[in-house]
Structures are given as C-alpha cells and as structure tokens.
Motif scaffolding. Structure first.
Motif, PDB file in Angstrom:
ATOM      1  N   VAL B 273       4.537  -8.963  -7.261  1.00 39.39           N
ATOM      2  CA  VAL B 273       5.517  -7.905  -6.999  1.00 39.39           C
ATOM      3  C   VAL B 273       6.743  -8.898  -6.532  1.00 39.39           C
ATOM      4  CG1 VAL B 273       6.190  -6.022  -5.462  1.00 39.39           C
ATOM      5  CG2 VAL B 273       3.990  -6.277  -6.832  1.00 39.39           C
ATOM      6  N   ASP B 274       7.850  -8.687  -6.818  1.00 42.79           N
ATOM      7  CA  ASP B 274       9.122  -9.299  -6.263  1.00 42.79           C
ATOM      8  C   ASP B 274       8.939 -10.903  -6.014  1.00 42.79           C
ATOM      9  OD1 ASP B 274      10.430  -6.838  -6.266  1.00 42.79           O
ATOM     10  OD2 ASP B 274      10.284  -6.554  -4.172  1.00 42.79           O
ATOM     11  N   GLY B 275       8.255 -11.394  -7.132  1.00 46.42           N
ATOM     12  CA  GLY B 275       7.801 -12.889  -7.052  1.00 46.42           C
ATOM     13  C   GLY B 275       6.748 -13.264  -6.087  1.00 46.42           C
ATOM     14  N   LYS B 276       6.150 -12.116  -5.460  1.00 45.59           N
ATOM     15  CA  LYS B 276       4.970 -12.703  -4.426  1.00 45.59           C
ATOM     16  C   LYS B 276       3.843 -12.504  -5.139  1.00 45.59           C
ATOM     17  CE  LYS B 276       7.323 -12.254   0.135  1.00 45.59           C
ATOM     18  NZ  LYS B 276       8.199 -11.118   0.196  1.00 45.59           N
ATOM     19  N   MET B 277       2.704 -13.295  -4.958  1.00 44.74           N
ATOM     20  CA  MET B 277       1.465 -13.054  -5.378  1.00 44.74           C
ATOM     21  C   MET B 277       0.818 -11.830  -4.602  1.00 44.74           C
ATOM     22  SD  MET B 277      -1.956 -15.241  -5.592  1.00 44.74           S
ATOM     23  CE  MET B 277      -2.606 -14.223  -3.882  1.00 44.74           C
ATOM     24  N   ILE B 278       0.154 -11.055  -5.326  1.00 46.85           N
ATOM     25  CA  ILE B 278      -0.452  -9.687  -4.774  1.00 46.85           C
ATOM     26  C   ILE B 278      -1.872  -9.632  -5.301  1.00 46.85           C
ATOM     27  CG2 ILE B 278      -0.527  -7.546  -4.525  1.00 46.85           C
ATOM     28  CD1 ILE B 278       1.853  -8.642  -2.883  1.00 46.85           C
ATOM     29  N   ASP B 279      -3.021  -9.497  -4.635  1.00 48.51           N
ATOM     30  CA  ASP B 279      -4.208  -9.020  -5.113  1.00 48.51           C
ATOM     31  C   ASP B 279      -4.631  -8.124  -4.126  1.00 48.51           C
ATOM     32  OD1 ASP B 279      -5.150 -10.554  -3.054  1.00 48.51           O
ATOM     33  OD2 ASP B 279      -5.841 -12.163  -4.091  1.00 48.51           O
ATOM     34  N   ILE B 280      -6.017  -7.591  -4.601  1.00 44.17           N
ATOM     35  CA  ILE B 280      -6.789  -6.489  -3.766  1.00 44.17           C
ATOM     36  C   ILE B 280      -6.690  -6.706  -2.225  1.00 44.17           C
ATOM     37  CG2 ILE B 280      -9.325  -7.477  -3.854  1.00 44.17           C
ATOM     38  CD1 ILE B 280      -9.879  -4.440  -4.287  1.00 44.17           C
ATOM     39  N   ALA B 281      -6.538  -8.042  -1.705  1.00 43.84           N
ATOM     40  CA  ALA B 281      -6.768  -8.305  -0.112  1.00 43.84           C
ATOM     41  C   ALA B 281      -5.290  -7.803   0.311  1.00 43.84           C
ATOM     42  CB  ALA B 281      -6.681  -9.812   0.042  1.00 43.84           C
ATOM     43  N   PHE B 282      -4.284  -7.474  -0.377  1.00 47.07           N
ATOM     44  CA  PHE B 282      -3.056  -6.904   0.350  1.00 47.07           C
ATOM     45  C   PHE B 282      -3.074  -5.525   0.453  1.00 47.07           C
ATOM     46  CE2 PHE B 282      -1.497 -11.053  -1.098  1.00 47.07           C
ATOM     47  CZ  PHE B 282      -0.854 -11.378  -0.312  1.00 47.07           C
ATOM     48  N   ILE B 283      -4.002  -4.863  -0.093  1.00 52.63           N
ATOM     49  CA  ILE B 283      -3.897  -3.359  -0.405  1.00 52.63           C
ATOM     50  C   ILE B 283      -3.950  -2.469   0.972  1.00 52.63           C
ATOM     51  CG2 ILE B 283      -4.658  -1.424  -1.709  1.00 52.63           C
ATOM     52  CD1 ILE B 283      -2.968  -3.619  -3.227  1.00 52.63           C
ATOM     53  N   PRO B 284      -5.255  -2.800   1.705  1.00 53.89           N
ATOM     54  CA  PRO B 284      -5.450  -2.073   3.010  1.00 53.89           C
ATOM     55  C   PRO B 284      -4.324  -2.007   3.799  1.00 53.89           C
ATOM     56  CG  PRO B 284      -7.298  -3.335   2.340  1.00 53.89           C
ATOM     57  CD  PRO B 284      -6.437  -3.780   1.427  1.00 53.89           C
ATOM     58  N   GLY B 285      -3.704  -3.490   3.814  1.00 45.88           N
ATOM     59  CA  GLY B 285      -2.483  -3.449   4.657  1.00 45.88           C
ATOM     60  C   GLY B 285      -1.266  -2.670   4.457  1.00 45.88           C
ATOM     61  N   ALA B 286      -1.152  -2.673   2.902  1.00 48.10           N
ATOM     62  CA  ALA B 286      -0.136  -1.979   2.413  1.00 48.10           C
ATOM     63  C   ALA B 286      -0.276  -0.464   2.635  1.00 48.10           C
ATOM     64  CB  ALA B 286       0.214  -2.238   0.950  1.00 48.10           C
ATOM     65  N   GLU B 287      -1.661   0.015   2.613  1.00 45.09           N
ATOM     66  CA  GLU B 287      -1.807   1.325   2.656  1.00 45.09           C
ATOM     67  C   GLU B 287      -1.680   1.963   4.120  1.00 45.09           C
ATOM     68  OE1 GLU B 287      -4.916   2.414  -0.966  1.00 45.09           O
ATOM     69  OE2 GLU B 287      -5.684   1.941   0.924  1.00 45.09           O
ATOM     70  N   ARG B 288      -1.990   0.945   4.854  1.00 41.62           N
ATOM     71  CA  ARG B 288      -1.910   1.479   6.416  1.00 41.62           C
ATOM     72  C   ARG B 288      -0.382   1.303   6.706  1.00 41.62           C
ATOM     73  NH1 ARG B 288      -1.018  -1.031  11.135  1.00 41.62           N
ATOM     74  NH2 ARG B 288      -1.889  -0.233  12.947  1.00 41.62           N
ATOM     75  N   THR B 289       0.309   0.702   6.237  1.00 38.46           N
ATOM     76  CA  THR B 289       1.805   0.722   6.307  1.00 38.46           C
ATOM     77  C   THR B 289       2.370   2.112   5.782  1.00 38.46           C
ATOM     78  OG1 THR B 289       2.153  -1.729   6.300  1.00 38.46           O
ATOM     79  CG2 THR B 289       4.111  -0.337   5.902  1.00 38.46           C
ATOM     80  N   LEU B 290       1.637   2.531   4.769  1.00 39.60           N
ATOM     81  CA  LEU B 290       2.319   3.854   4.334  1.00 39.60           C
ATOM     82  C   LEU B 290       1.727   5.077   5.216  1.00 39.60           C
ATOM     83  CD1 LEU B 290       2.032   3.555   0.399  1.00 39.60           C
ATOM     84  CD2 LEU B 290       3.856   3.283   1.842  1.00 39.60           C
ATOM     85  N   ARG B 291       0.566   4.647   5.718  1.00 37.30           N
ATOM     86  CA  ARG B 291      -0.032   5.861   6.457  1.00 37.30           C
ATOM     87  C   ARG B 291       0.855   6.263   7.755  1.00 37.30           C
ATOM     88  NH1 ARG B 291      -5.369   4.618   4.561  1.00 37.30           N
ATOM     89  NH2 ARG B 291      -5.498   2.803   6.409  1.00 37.30           N
ATOM     90  N   LEU B 292       1.147   4.877   8.277  1.00 38.86           N
ATOM     91  CA  LEU B 292       1.857   4.923   9.711  1.00 38.86           C
ATOM     92  C   LEU B 292       3.398   5.366   9.149  1.00 38.86           C
ATOM     93  CD1 LEU B 292       1.325   3.421  12.372  1.00 38.86           C
ATOM     94  CD2 LEU B 292       2.466   1.557  11.526  1.00 38.86           C
ATOM     95  N   ALA B 293       3.903   5.141   7.994  1.00 41.21           N
ATOM     96  CA  ALA B 293       5.183   5.550   7.722  1.00 41.21           C
ATOM     97  C   ALA B 293       5.129   7.076   7.673  1.00 41.21           C
ATOM     98  CB  ALA B 293       5.757   4.993   6.476  1.00 41.21           C
ATOM     99  N   LYS B 294       4.178   7.442   7.124  1.00 34.97           N
ATOM    100  CA  LYS B 294       4.022   9.004   6.846  1.00 34.97           C
ATOM    101  C   LYS B 294       3.949   9.701   8.143  1.00 34.97           C
ATOM    102  CE  LYS B 294       2.156  11.599   3.227  1.00 34.97           C
ATOM    103  NZ  LYS B 294       1.179  11.807   2.045  1.00 34.97           N
TER     104      LYS B 294
END
Lengths: 100, 305
Positions: B273-294
């Motif tokens: 994503v935007d040139g950065k490698m992403i796998d399942i390890a990034f998902i909990p952090g990203a979801e946490r950010t979205l919950r916080l943002a919500k």
C-alpha cells in the motif's frame, strides 16, 4: 431493625444530607431541615419514611439535615446510620434486599 | 433502576477519572465530563471510618444514576484490609462494570479477587463472568510479576501503574523526564502486550503544571499506553487530543484495512500500500487506529464497529 444506640451518617456538604438516628419511644419521630424544604420537603420525608419501613425500623428518633441531596443519597445516609446504630454496617449488607 | 449493558473486555479507555465514592456531589454527574471510564474510589479517597458509608452511597449511585456509555469501575480496598470482601459484594450487587485491584502483587491476588467476585455473582444472581477486573501495580514486586498478573484471569482487561506508592518504594520522586518510572512503565507495557491486555499510566497530580502534564501524556502515547488515570476533569481534553490519531494515520489505516479485505478475498497474503509492504501483522494496529478515530469523531466508515 432495632435502633440500639445513636449513630450518624453523612455530611453537611452540598448535595449531601446528615442523618442522626437515636433509640425511639415505639414510633418514628422525624425532624427534618432542608435547604430545599419548600420544593422537596414532602418528597424527602417520604423517601426517609419508606427507607425506614424497608429496614423494618418502627421505633426511632431521626434527624435529617438535608443540603440538596438526591433521593439515592438520602437513602444511602439513612441506611448507613441505621446499620451503624446496630453495629452492622461493615459487612454482609443485604444489597438488593432490604437495601435497594 | 438503570440496567447497564454487559461490559466489554476490550474497549476504548483513554481516560479513567478517579472520583471519591463517598462524595455525592461528585459522583452524581461524573458522566458529563466525557471521560471513557470513571473510577469510583472506595480506597485511599475514603477515610477509614467512612468505608461503610461509601458503600451505601456507591450502591445507590450504581443503581440510580445513568452513566450512559461511560464505563464504571470501582477501586476496592487492598487485600490486606478488612474491607475488600464487602467492597466486592457491593460492586457486583450494584452492577459495576469492573473492579480495580489495589496494590496487586501476584497472580494469586487476582485469583483471590476473582473467586470472591464469582461468589458474589452467584449470591446476587448476576451473570457469571460479567464483572471485569483490572490490576493496579504499586510496588516493585507488582512490576516484576506483571506478566503473571496480566495473564491471571479471563476477566482482566488491563493493568495500571500507581506512581505515588511506586516512587516511595523506589526511594525516588517525580522527575519531569519520567526517568523515575521509565523501567517500570516499560516492564509493565511489555508484560501487558505479551499477555494481550491493556496498559494505563498513573495520575499526574500537579494540576497547575500544564506543561509537565502535556510532556507526560506525550511520553505515554509514545511508549504505547492505552490511556491514563486522571484526577480532574480538566485533564480529559488533552489526553483525548494527544491519543487521537492524525488525519494521515486514519487515511493510511483505512487504506490498509480496505486493501487487506480485498486482497485476502482474492487469496493474496502480502501486498503493498503506497509502496509499503503490508501483511496480516499490520491489521490489528490499523483497526485500532480506526476505532480510536471513530471515538474521536474522525472516522465514520464501517470498517470497524
């Protein structure tokens, strides 16, 4: 419950009430002072009497000095004073039973 | 009587504000300040000869006052006092969301409280497992045993360090750069993350020192804390601001979660994503950010609840 000795609960801070119970003469004698007597005097009296009835107290001299307490605070103060007068306030309170 | 929904073990807990359970003027409108959790205190804030009175106040406050979405936790007295058992009875009977164990030093302390909570749930007909636990670590021994404490119970949602007592044990005092508690905070965070529970920092007691407070909250966020204990409503806003994700972080997290959903549906495990490698390890952090943002009103999408 029988009021065995005089006991007090609560403070004279705003939103609180101070309650003193003393052994009675076979009936309930309520003396009430309140900073909101005109608007809420009747309701405060009813709450105090209902709480005493739930605790099965029929002989007591009770003095309430109310500083604008909510009903839930009034109940808490009356209950605490009554349990203290019986030396039973520290443990095994019937939460959800006589205290509710 | 206000029925409270079943407490969530893992929810947003950026701010946890202490309130004296004995003061009706405080607890009657504690929820209006907008903190994530309130901590009704039966321990240090209540004088020894008012412990009984505080329980009566607490019971009726829990039963009568509508705290809405604000989580209601109660700090009980230590296991070395004659008060903690009755404290647990009243918390469970009143339907508190959780109990904070003061001066916790071992997994056994957590298990002792858990057994009493379970007995109280039975006694008062409360759903078994409803009442959550958190542990306050206040001594070097508590910090050294942090991992066993963090993994002692399914009910335990997190740990908090309590600075006042801890600094005393360590023969130190508050330092502006946090060096007095750096090792302890780090050790507790490691243990909490290893056990998969939340981690909260101590209170900042000097209300007039705004700069010092800001520096500490920024450090808390940088170290990876979930939230902080507070002693005054005026501290809430800054913590929520500091713990809010940036606009850029929210957009990035949204992209990652969306891309992950698409790619994993197509059978792809690792992608960019935007040139950065992403796998399942990034998902909990990203979801946490979205919950916080919500929670901060910065995200309204449906990728997270």
């Amino acid at each position: 419950m029988e009021i065995l000795r005089s006991a007090m609960a609560g403070t004279l801070e705003s939103s609180d009430a101070q309650v003193i119970v003393e052994p009675g003469n076979g009936r309930i004698e309520l003396s009430l002072q309140s900073s909101v007597m005109n608007q809420y005097g009747r309701q405060i009296k009813a709450t105090v009497l209902e709480t005493l009835e739930r605790l099965d107290v029929s002989s007591v001299r009770i003095t309430v000095v109310d500083k604008g307490a909510l009903d839930c605070t009034l109940k808490a103060r009356v209950e605490c004073a009554v349990y203290r007068s019986c030396g039973a306030s520290a443990a095994n309170i019937p939460w959800g039973g006589a205290v509710r | 009587m206000i029925p409270r929904p079943r407490p969530e073990r893992f929810r947003l807990r950026r701010t946890m504000m202490f309130m004296n359970a004995q003061k009706p003027g405080l607890i009657k409108d504690a929820y209006i300040y907008g903190c994530d959790s309130i901590m009704l205190d039966l321990e240090d804030a209540v004088a020894e000869n008012q412990k009984d009175a505080a329980r009566f106040s607490l019971y009726h406050a829990l039963k009568t006052i509508d705290y809405g979405d604000t989580e209601v936790i109660v700090r009980i007295n230590g296991l070395d006092t004659p008060h903690w058992q009755e404290d647990i009875r009243v918390c469970v009977a009143g339907g508190a969301d959780g109990i904070r164990i003061a001066k916790c030093e071992s997994a056994q302390d957590v298990k002792t409280v858990e057994a009493a909570v379970e007995a109280a749930e039975e006694e008062f007909g409360v759903e078994k497992g409803r009442t959550l636990l958190m542990a306050a670590l206040e001594s070097p021994k508590g910090i050294l045993n942090a991992y066993e404490i963090c993994s002692a119970s399914e009910r335990l949602f997190g740990v908090a360090i309590s600075g006042g007592d801890f600094r005393k044990c360590m023969q130190t005092s508050f330092q502006p750069d946090g060096v007095d508690m750096l090792a302890a905070r780090g050790q507790m965070l490691l243990a909490a993350r290893a056990a998969g529970v939340q981690c909260f920092d101590t209170v900042f007691t000097d209300l007039d020192n705004e700069e010092g407070f800001r520096a500490e909250v920024l450090q808390n966020k940088a170290m990876g804390f979930d939230g902080k204990s507070l002693i005054n409503p005026k501290q809430i806003r800054l913590v929520h601001q500091v713990f809010a994700p940036t606009r850029k972080e929210v957009l990035q997290a949204e992209k990652i979660v969306r891309a992950y959903q698409e790619q994993s549906a197509a059978g792809v495990g690792v992608f960019t994503v935007d040139g950065k490698m992403i796998d399942i390890a990034f998902i909990p952090g990203a979801e946490r950010t979205l919950r916080l943002a919500k929670a901060c009103g910065m995200y309204e999408g449906d990728l997270v609840k």
